[in-house]
Design a protein around this motif. Structure first.
Motif, PDB file in Angstrom:
ATOM      1  N   LYS A  96       6.951  -3.936   6.889  1.00  0.00           N
ATOM      2  CA  LYS A  96       6.891  -2.911   5.842  1.00  0.00           C
ATOM      3  C   LYS A  96       5.726  -1.958   6.072  1.00  0.00           C
ATOM      4  CE  LYS A  96       9.124  -5.833   2.365  1.00  0.00           C
ATOM      5  NZ  LYS A  96       8.928  -6.679   1.156  1.00  0.00           N
ATOM      6  N   ALA A  97       4.578  -2.498   6.507  1.00  0.00           N
ATOM      7  CA  ALA A  97       3.426  -1.637   6.780  1.00  0.00           C
ATOM      8  C   ALA A  97       3.714  -0.708   7.952  1.00  0.00           C
ATOM      9  CB  ALA A  97       2.194  -2.495   7.069  1.00  0.00           C
ATOM     10  N   ASP A 123      -4.322  -4.686   6.086  1.00  0.00           N
ATOM     11  CA  ASP A 123      -4.222  -6.143   6.172  1.00  0.00           C
ATOM     12  C   ASP A 123      -2.869  -6.621   5.653  1.00  0.00           C
ATOM     13  OD1 ASP A 123      -6.769  -6.680   7.259  1.00  0.00           O
ATOM     14  OD2 ASP A 123      -7.702  -6.454   5.301  1.00  0.00           O
ATOM     15  N   VAL A 124      -2.245  -7.525   6.427  1.00  0.00           N
ATOM     16  CA  VAL A 124      -0.973  -8.103   6.030  1.00  0.00           C
ATOM     17  C   VAL A 124      -1.025  -9.613   6.268  1.00  0.00           C
ATOM     18  CG1 VAL A 124       0.314  -5.996   6.548  1.00  0.00           C
ATOM     19  CG2 VAL A 124       0.040  -7.736   8.328  1.00  0.00           C
ATOM     20  N   THR A 146       0.765 -13.853  12.223  1.00  0.00           N
ATOM     21  CA  THR A 146       1.298 -13.795  10.855  1.00  0.00           C
ATOM     22  C   THR A 146       1.320 -15.229  10.323  1.00  0.00           C
ATOM     23  OG1 THR A 146       3.611 -14.025  11.554  1.00  0.00           O
ATOM     24  CG2 THR A 146       2.718 -11.786  11.369  1.00  0.00           C
ATOM     25  N   ASP A 195       5.609  -8.471   5.738  1.00  0.00           N
ATOM     26  CA  ASP A 195       4.520  -7.560   5.351  1.00  0.00           C
ATOM     27  C   ASP A 195       4.208  -6.591   6.493  1.00  0.00           C
ATOM     28  OD1 ASP A 195       4.249  -8.943   2.963  1.00  0.00           O
ATOM     29  OD2 ASP A 195       2.575 -10.174   3.679  1.00  0.00           O
ATOM     30  N   MET A 196       4.142  -7.133   7.709  1.00  0.00           N
ATOM     31  CA  MET A 196       3.796  -6.305   8.874  1.00  0.00           C
ATOM     32  C   MET A 196       4.873  -5.270   9.150  1.00  0.00           C
ATOM     33  SD  MET A 196       2.443  -7.656  12.587  1.00  0.00           S
ATOM     34  CE  MET A 196       0.868  -8.221  11.907  1.00  0.00           C
ATOM     35  N   GLY A 219      -2.829  -9.009  10.956  1.00  0.00           N
ATOM     36  CA  GLY A 219      -2.653 -10.288  10.299  1.00  0.00           C
ATOM     37  C   GLY A 219      -4.007 -10.896  10.000  1.00  0.00           C
ATOM     38  N   THR A 254      -0.400  -3.308  16.052  1.00  0.00           N
ATOM     39  CA  THR A 254      -0.347  -4.550  15.274  1.00  0.00           C
ATOM     40  C   THR A 254      -1.171  -5.603  16.006  1.00  0.00           C
ATOM     41  OG1 THR A 254       1.675  -5.339  16.356  1.00  0.00           O
ATOM     42  CG2 THR A 254       1.925  -4.024  14.343  1.00  0.00           C
ATOM     43  N   THR A 300       2.430 -11.833   6.228  1.00  0.00           N
ATOM     44  CA  THR A 300       3.681 -12.300   6.827  1.00  0.00           C
ATOM     45  C   THR A 300       4.276 -11.258   7.777  1.00  0.00           C
ATOM     46  OG1 THR A 300       5.103 -11.365   5.116  1.00  0.00           O
ATOM     47  CG2 THR A 300       4.139 -13.546   4.679  1.00  0.00           C
ATOM     48  N   ILE A 354      -2.729  -2.512  12.028  1.00  0.00           N
ATOM     49  CA  ILE A 354      -2.030  -3.364  11.066  1.00  0.00           C
ATOM     50  C   ILE A 354      -2.308  -4.802  11.478  1.00  0.00           C
ATOM     51  CG2 ILE A 354       0.186  -3.955  10.031  1.00  0.00           C
ATOM     52  CD1 ILE A 354       1.157  -1.140  10.809  1.00  0.00           C
TER      53      ILE A 354
END
Length: 414
Positions: free
Chosen positions: A269-270, A260-261, A208, A266-267, A246, A204, A263, A244
């Protein structure tokens, strides 16, 4: 720092005003022991003479696809096979378009199509040309094809305007070249390639953004550069890499899958959607809190009110969630601290059940957030290693080497 001694580099100079910077780049490369051959387009010769680049490189300049004399010395196919790395600098909007669409009707484009060497593109153009939809579309094509994109920088331009589109300075390009060879060289003391071959590394990176209303959000200063450097180094070590990310202004590293995420949710869930990770590196600067609710319309200043109160709730702890999974991947965290670095880093590693943590002092404004350099201390098991200030790519290469040693070491016989 990676040695450039005996490296073979093909520099392709296209027709932009920034071509005047290339003799300095060639001189610096030769000072480090690099063998440099130069190709010029006809447009490039309007800005700088072939004789200048011949003088600093020590070799005749190649400029014609159908030159019998050049073919007798080193034909274009041989030249395409010769290089360890091809650098296109400056890369004009036209040059990027030709590369993106696979043209092969001059020496420059034919060389790039006929090579299996890595190609680094160093853009240089007017800010509007850079931001044009066609250029950005070509940029995405080049990234999808695995081309390295270095730059552009922002600043004043020859046309008198200011913005993104300046070619990186020779010193910056030289550092990118060093970083490239550092990332693709061996990552441990035995210098054996493919140290993470067969491993799936999930990283990651970046900040975010947590929405307050449709136009405002909570975030931080993370540029994502450290996470992207780690992705580059892990891919060079043979790993399959999922990045992953931001919101950042960075190109996707060659060979890396990017998701791409926006929040923290979002991160998370990915991350949860990845079911087969061997190594997880939580390098993202995830916002600790988010607004309890997002306003549906832009929040207006109320007459007579001098303050605003926001109700915040805690965001999910992505790294802690990963560390609780079974089977547990090798988990690496980051600790950005302003004081008591060792104490807070070790405490975080223990609380979150991490296998390794990388701590850096973000109170030093010359390194860390938004900088190309960093200095960190790496903790794992009962070990500690301090890495002095250097490029983030160099640090990433060493960190991936530490991870490779830990994840590939065999248990001792009972």
């Amino acid at each position: 720092m990676a040695s450039l001694t005996k490296r073979k580099l093909l520099l392709i100079v296209t027709g932009g005003i920034a071509a005047y910077k290339t003799p300095e780049l060639v001189r610096r490369l030769r000072d480090e022991g690099t063998e440099v051959r130069v190709v010029m387009t006809h447009g490039a010769k309007a800005f700088i003479t072939p004789l200048t680049l011949q003088a600093v490189s020590g070799y005749p300049v190649h400029d014609d696809l159908l030159d019998p004399a050049a073919e007798a010395a080193m034909g274009h196919i041989e030249l395409a096979r010769w290089a360890d790395l091809i650098v296109v600098a400056p890369a004009t909007a036209s040059a990027m378009a030709r590369l993106a669409h696979g043209l092969a009707d001059d020496l420059f484009s034919t060389l790039c199509l006929a090579t299996d060497s890595p190609i680094a593109v160093v853009p240089a153009m007017n800010r509007l040309m850079w931001s044009a939809h066609a250029t950005q579309r070509n940029l995405r094509l080049l990234q999808d094809d695995g081309k390295l994109i270095w730059g552009p920088a922002e600043g004043s331009q020859a046309c008198g305007e200011t913005g993104a589109g300046r070619m990186l300075e020779p010193a910056e390009i030289l550092q990118r070249i060093r970083d490239f060879f550092g990332a693709t060289s061996a990552l441990n003391k035995t210098e054996s390639p493919g140290a993470l071959q067969g491993k799936h590394v999930v990283i990651t990176a970046g900040p975010t953004r947590e929405a307050i209303d449709p136009v405002r959000y909570l975030s931080n200063y993370s540029s994502g550069k450290m996470g992207y450097a780690l992705a580059t180094a892990a891919q060079a070590a043979g790993a399959r890499v999922t990045l992953i990310s931001g919101p950042v202004q960075l190109s996707t590293p060659s060979g890396v899958q990017r998701i791409d995420v926006i929040t923290a949710d979002d991160m998370l869930k990915a991350t949860q959607a990845v079911t087969d990770m061997d190594v997880f590196i939580g390098c993202a600067a995830v916002a600790d809190f988010r607004p309890a609710s997002m306003a549906s319309q832009k929040m207006k200043k109320q007459h007579g009110e001098d303050s605003l109160q926001l109700s915040l709730v805690k965001n999910p702890d992505i790294l802690a969630w990963v560390a609780k999974q079974s089977p547990k991947p090798f988990c690496v965290g980051f600790a950005a601290e302003t004081q008591n670095l060792d104490h807070y880093a070790k405490d975080k590693m223990q609380r979150k059940n991490l296998d390794m943590i990388i701590a850096n002092d973000v109170s030093n404004t010359n390194i860390g957030f938004n900088s190309d350099h960093n200095a960190v201390t790496v903790f794992w098991q009962n070990n500690k290693k301090h890495l002095e200030a250097q490029s983030k790519q160099s640090i990433a290469t060493e960190v991936i080497g530490f991870i490779a040693q830990q994840t590939t070491s065999q248990p001792e016989e009972p």
